[in-house]
Write a protein that holds these residues in place. Structure first.
Motif, PDB file in Angstrom:
ATOM      1  N   ILE A 261       0.825  -1.232   0.000  1.00  0.00           N
ATOM      2  CA  ILE A 261       0.000   0.000   0.000  1.00  0.00           C
ATOM      3  C   ILE A 261       0.842   1.258   0.000  1.00  0.00           C
ATOM      4  O   ILE A 261       0.447   2.295  -0.552  1.00  0.00           O
TER       5      ILE A 261
ATOM      6  N   ASN B  18      -9.346  -0.402  -5.324  1.00  0.00           N
ATOM      7  CA  ASN B  18      -8.308  -0.935  -4.467  1.00  0.00           C
ATOM      8  C   ASN B  18      -6.938  -0.327  -4.741  1.00  0.00           C
ATOM      9  O   ASN B  18      -6.070  -0.337  -3.893  1.00  0.00           O
TER      10      ASN B  18
ATOM     11  N   LYS C 281      -5.184   4.844   4.569  1.00  0.00           N
ATOM     12  CA  LYS C 281      -4.026   3.955   4.392  1.00  0.00           C
ATOM     13  C   LYS C 281      -3.469   3.516   5.741  1.00  0.00           C
ATOM     14  O   LYS C 281      -3.117   2.367   5.955  1.00  0.00           O
TER      15      LYS C 281
ATOM     16  N   ILE D  70      -5.609   0.879   7.283  1.00  0.00           N
ATOM     17  CA  ILE D  70      -5.360  -0.445   6.720  1.00  0.00           C
ATOM     18  C   ILE D  70      -4.056  -1.006   7.241  1.00  0.00           C
ATOM     19  O   ILE D  70      -3.960  -2.182   7.617  1.00  0.00           O
TER      20      ILE D  70
ATOM     21  N   GLN E  89      -5.947  -3.306   9.459  1.00  0.00           N
ATOM     22  CA  GLN E  89      -6.361  -4.308   8.466  1.00  0.00           C
ATOM     23  C   GLN E  89      -5.151  -4.754   7.618  1.00  0.00           C
ATOM     24  O   GLN E  89      -5.077  -4.509   6.417  1.00  0.00           O
TER      25      GLN E  89
ATOM     26  N   LYS F 144      -5.342  -6.534   4.200  1.00  0.00           N
ATOM     27  CA  LYS F 144      -5.609  -5.821   2.952  1.00  0.00           C
ATOM     28  C   LYS F 144      -4.339  -5.187   2.368  1.00  0.00           C
ATOM     29  O   LYS F 144      -4.351  -4.710   1.236  1.00  0.00           O
ATOM     30  N   ASN F 145      -3.301  -5.196   3.172  1.00  0.00           N
ATOM     31  CA  ASN F 145      -2.047  -4.596   2.721  1.00  0.00           C
ATOM     32  C   ASN F 145      -1.197  -5.641   2.011  1.00  0.00           C
ATOM     33  O   ASN F 145      -0.074  -5.959   2.412  1.00  0.00           O
TER      34      ASN F 145
ATOM     35  N   TYR G  42      -4.502  -8.288  -2.797  1.00  0.00           N
ATOM     36  CA  TYR G  42      -5.711  -7.500  -2.545  1.00  0.00           C
ATOM     37  C   TYR G  42      -5.737  -6.234  -3.403  1.00  0.00           C
ATOM     38  O   TYR G  42      -6.768  -5.838  -3.938  1.00  0.00           O
TER      39      TYR G  42
END
Length: 878
Positions: free
Chosen positions: A644, A802, A858, A861, A865, A868-869, A873
């Motif tokens: 990310i 995404n 960001k 995440i 989360q 999701k990184n 994803y």
């Protein structure tokens, strides 16, 4: 029928002669050289063509006191105050007008003082040695007709027939005269005696008009002119703060001229007069009553009375008929020292100017040296004796009056005649006699071989005495005597007050003095406590309007004198720092009135200081935002290898976080007192850091667009917007803002200024823009980049979620633009330090919008989360 062939000038002379006869006057008709046909005989006046003899008309007036001497001095004063009136039928020769009414013992004291002074001179070995002065003293009863009659008799002598030539036999011809006691009679006498150069020295005539040497060339006086008395009374009234007074005066030359002088002086002192009333003692009772009613109904507590004794007596008697009003009387010298008027107890507290109190050695013994035989030899003394002891020196049929038995003793008598503790006007009479004595001495005496020799056989003319009177300069009993060019002495007055003694009797107390010879502003002195009206110890208040305190100004009431006014508070920004100020004055630019508006103080200086609650909140937000940016940068750096972070152009992200940190911190430069450096720094730092910030966002937006373009087959656009190009774009865009700021700083930089217009009551310290074009160019450039960035972000908002941060950039730029669009009207309309607060708020709001919209998702995440990184994803197309 009589027929006359005469010159018209003769008719005029005849009319003048008849008018003098009707007055009972004496005329000296000299033989005219006329033709035999012009001989005439009118009213007992006869002239013979071949004779040098002239006959006096009228009946001679007998003096009240007389004595022969080598040189005769005349004396005129008043012992009675009424004129005996006779209605003539013109069938008999009119008798001389005569006096009547009550006997004035004070006037007799003046007469006897004159006799005492003449006897002193006659017994002196230094003044007129070997010469005896005689006197002829007349009672004028304050009457102009009698004064005129006396003046003619003094000018002509007492011989019924006057011979011209060597046989001159004018017995009793005067060389000078003392008198009269009133101004109006003195004016009449001086007009008659002046053309004959007979000097008239008054002891009690104070009218300022008598100082006019054109009209009264031979008039002198030992009492000061009313010109000085009026000034003294006006200063007295002003000294005690009385600006609203009443005024009454005698309807005579003394009262009219004296009041005119007083009103002129009062006007200069800012004193207003509620009413001015004039009257005379012989006016109808209704007139006196009207004056008394005006005094009763007036609002002025202080009454200035420029009156003679006779007028004051009838006025006070009228005021006693009803409960007398409490009035503070201000008196002229004519009546303030009269003991008879002190019986009016409601006048206690009266204050006025008086002739200086004096001592005449030997006078009291002389006054008391009256035996019944001396009294019986004089009709005037007989009248005094019988009036004083209420007895008769001869047999009487009046059951209310006893025969004097010889036990009467003047030493036990309480009378103005025997009152010598307050010698004032008597001393003026005494000095007048001595002034004439010195003038005669200088005219007939000379010093030879250290001795003074006087020639009593010299033909002394009144003109010689008049000439010498102008030069007299001597002292007697410690009192100086001299005359100025107007025949006036140096003015010196005592300030006297009527005070009640413990026994309830009003006494005359000296409380100060007025000396006209002292420098201006130092003439007036009070050195003793004063008793006021109704026995009060506090100065009474007599004003039309209360004094306006500082902080207000006077506004005159329409149709009323200047002493009647309203007090209006000073308008905003103006003050008055003295009582009764006519105007208010604006404070200087950097000053502002206090709450009372009577003083100017430095305006409080206002700026957004660090110790204010608002500043603390904004500074806290600023530091918090900077810390948030740093924390975000730390998180991103710690997770820099994660998809990310790498997917969102980590280099531009770190540069953006750095610029956001500077944006948050630059808001601190807006807090605190403005200075030259802070004013230049705050605007340029704000402009450059925000352009750097927007440039980074713009770069990220372009990268997003280019990245998706690059995924298309055959498209190799990313090679044109790689890391180098990204850096160059940010630098180039920022450099343009730097150039704008440098031009702004060079041409007309911001500078600290004191804003005196936004708030009248305080000073706003702020930074002036210098060049408004430069300021709006900086803002405009930021706005241009923001709009451009917003448009690109909108274009990229539909790319796959995404991987795409364009939505967040769109939202952040939307907030950014909304903040700065609303900033412009808020900035223009915010007053004072709130202008700076609005600018700081806009900086913080837009900075928080950028960091929260772009980096918050960001970080969420990354921290919460991590599943999701992942690359999988992010590559997901859902």
């Amino acid at each position: 029928m009589w027929t006359f062939l005469v010159d018209p000038r003769f008719i005029v002379s005849l009319l003048e002669l008849m008018s003098l006869v009707l007055l009972g006057g004496f005329v000296n008709v000299l033989k005219q050289k006329t033709e035999p046909a012009e001989a005439f005989n009118v009213a007992g006046v006869s002239t013979e063509a071949s004779s040098t003899r002239c006959t006096l008309l009228g009946t001679p007036r007998s003096p009240a006191f007389s004595k022969d001497g080598d040189f005769i001095i005349g004396g005129v004063s008043s012992i009675h105050y009424q004129l005996y009136t006779v209605i003539y039928n013109y069938t008999t020769k009119p008798e001389p007008p005569r006096c009547t009414g009550s006997f004035n013992a004070r006037g007799l004291r003046f007469f006897r003082t004159m006799i005492f002074a003449i006897e002193e001179i006659n017994n002196s070995t230094e003044l007129l040695p070997g010469i005896k002065l005689g006197y002829q003293i007349y009672d004028s009863c304050v009457s102009v007709p009698i004064s005129v009659h006396i003046a003619f008799q003094m000018a002509n002598g007492q011989d019924p027939v006057i011979y011209k030539g060597d046989n001159c036999s004018q017995s009793g011809k005067l060389v000078a005269a003392v008198g009269d006691s009133g101004s109006t009679p003195s004016i009449s006498m001086s007009r008659i005696m002046g053309p004959f150069n007979i000097p008239l020295v008054s002891h009690f005539a104070t009218c300022a008009c008598l100082s006019d040497k054109q009209q009264f060339p031979t008039f002198f006086r030992t009492i000061p002119s009313d010109h000085y008395q009026a000034a003294a009374l006006a200063k007295l009234v002003k000294h005690f703060g009385w600006t609203w007074i009443g005024a009454v005066h005698s309807d005579s030359d003394y009262g009219n001229n004296g009041m005119a002088s007083f009103l002129e002086a009062a006007l200069r002192e800012g004193i207003c007069v509620e009413y001015i009333e004039s009257f005379y003692r012989s006016n109808p009772q209704s007139k006196i009553q009207r004056v008394a009613d005006v005094i009763r109904s007036s609002t002025a507590v202080v009454v200035v009375a420029f009156t003679a004794i006779g007028e004051m007596k009838v006025l006070l008697e009228e005021l006693t008929r009803d409960p007398p009003p409490p009035r503070q009387w201000i008196a002229s010298e004519a009546w303030i020292t009269d003991s008879n008027l002190m019986r009016f107890s409601f006048c206690a507290g009266a204050i006025g100017v008086a002739i200086q109190k004096s001592v005449i050695p030997g006078l009291r013994d002389f006054l008391l040296d009256l035996s019944p035989s001396k009294v019986a030899a004089s009709s005037m003394l007989t009248e005094f004796w019988e009036d004083a002891f209420n007895c008769s020196l001869t047999e009487t049929t009046d059951p209310n009056k006893r025969v004097c038995d010889g036990t009467e003793d003047l030493k036990t008598l309480k009378s103005p005649y025997t009152e010598t503790s307050q010698l004032r006007v008597s001393n003026m009479m005494y000095k007048a006699v001595y002034a004439i004595g010195h003038a005669i001495h200088n005219a007939v005496c000379e010093e030879k071989n250290a001795t003074v020799q006087c020639d009593k056989h010299i033909g002394l003319e009144p003109k010689q005495v008049f000439t010498e009177l102008q030069k007299v300069n001597f002292s007697k009993n410690g009192y100086h005597v001299s005359f100025d060019a107007n025949g006036d002495p140096v003015a010196f007055y005592e300030l006297v007050n009527w005070q009640k003694s413990e026994s309830g009797v009003i006494e005359l107390v000296t409380v100060g003095y007025y000396d006209a010879s002292l420098p201006k502003g130092q003439e007036f002195h009070i050195n003793r406590n004063i008793t006021w009206v109704e026995g009060g110890t506090q100065v009474p208040v007599s004003v039309c309007s209360e004094s306006c305190p500082p902080g207000t100004r006077k506004v005159l009431q329409k149709g009323k004198p200047i002493c009647c006014y309203d007090c209006i508070p000073c308008p905003e920004g103006e003050i008055s720092n003295m009582t009764d100020s006519p105007d208010c004055f604006p404070c200087p630019k950097e000053f502002w009135p206090n709450s009372n508006r009577d003083a100017c103080f430095h305006k409080p200086v206002e700026f957004l200081s660090f110790d204010e609650v608002l500043s603390i909140i904004l500074a806290t937000l600023s530091i918090s935002g900077a810390c948030l940016a740093i924390i975000t940068a730390v998180i991103f750096f710690h997770h820099r290898t994660t998809p990310i972070v790498r997917a969102n152009n980590s280099e531009l992200s770190f540069l953006l976080l750095f610029s956001l940190t500077l944006c948050f911190l630059c808001s601190l430069t807006f807090i605190g007192a403005p200075s030259e450096w802070s004013c230049m720094l705050r605007h340029t730092a704000f402009g450059i850091t925000f352009v750097l910030c927007i440039s980074c966002v713009l770069g990220k937006t372009i990268v997003v667009l280019m990245a998706f373009k690059a995924t298309l087959p055959g498209n190799n656009v990313m090679k044109w917007f790689g890391p180098t190009q990204q850096r160059m774009t940010v630098v180039a865009l920022t450099f343009i803002q730097v150039i704008i700021c440098i031009i702004w700083l060079v041409v007309s930089p911001p500078f600290p200024v004191k804003n005196l217009t936004t708030y009248k009551e305080k000073i706003i310290l702020e930074c002036a823009l210098g060049s408004a074009v430069g300021f709006w160019a900086v803002l405009g450039y930021i706005g241009l980049l923001a709009v451009f960035c917003f448009v690109l972000a909108v274009l990229a908002r539909k790319l796959p979620d995404n991987f795409n941060e364009a939505k967040m950039i769109t939202f952040s730029m939307l907030i950014f633009c909304a903040v700065w669009i609303t900033f412009i009207p808020a900035y223009v309309s915010s007053p004072g330090k709130f202008t700076v607060a609005v600018e700081i708020f806009a900086i913080l709001a837009s900075s928080f919008a950028l960091i929260l919209c772009i980096f918050a998702p960001k970080c969420f995440i990354i921290l919460f989360q991590p599943e999701k990184n992942t690359k999988k994803y992010l590559m997901n197309k859902h």
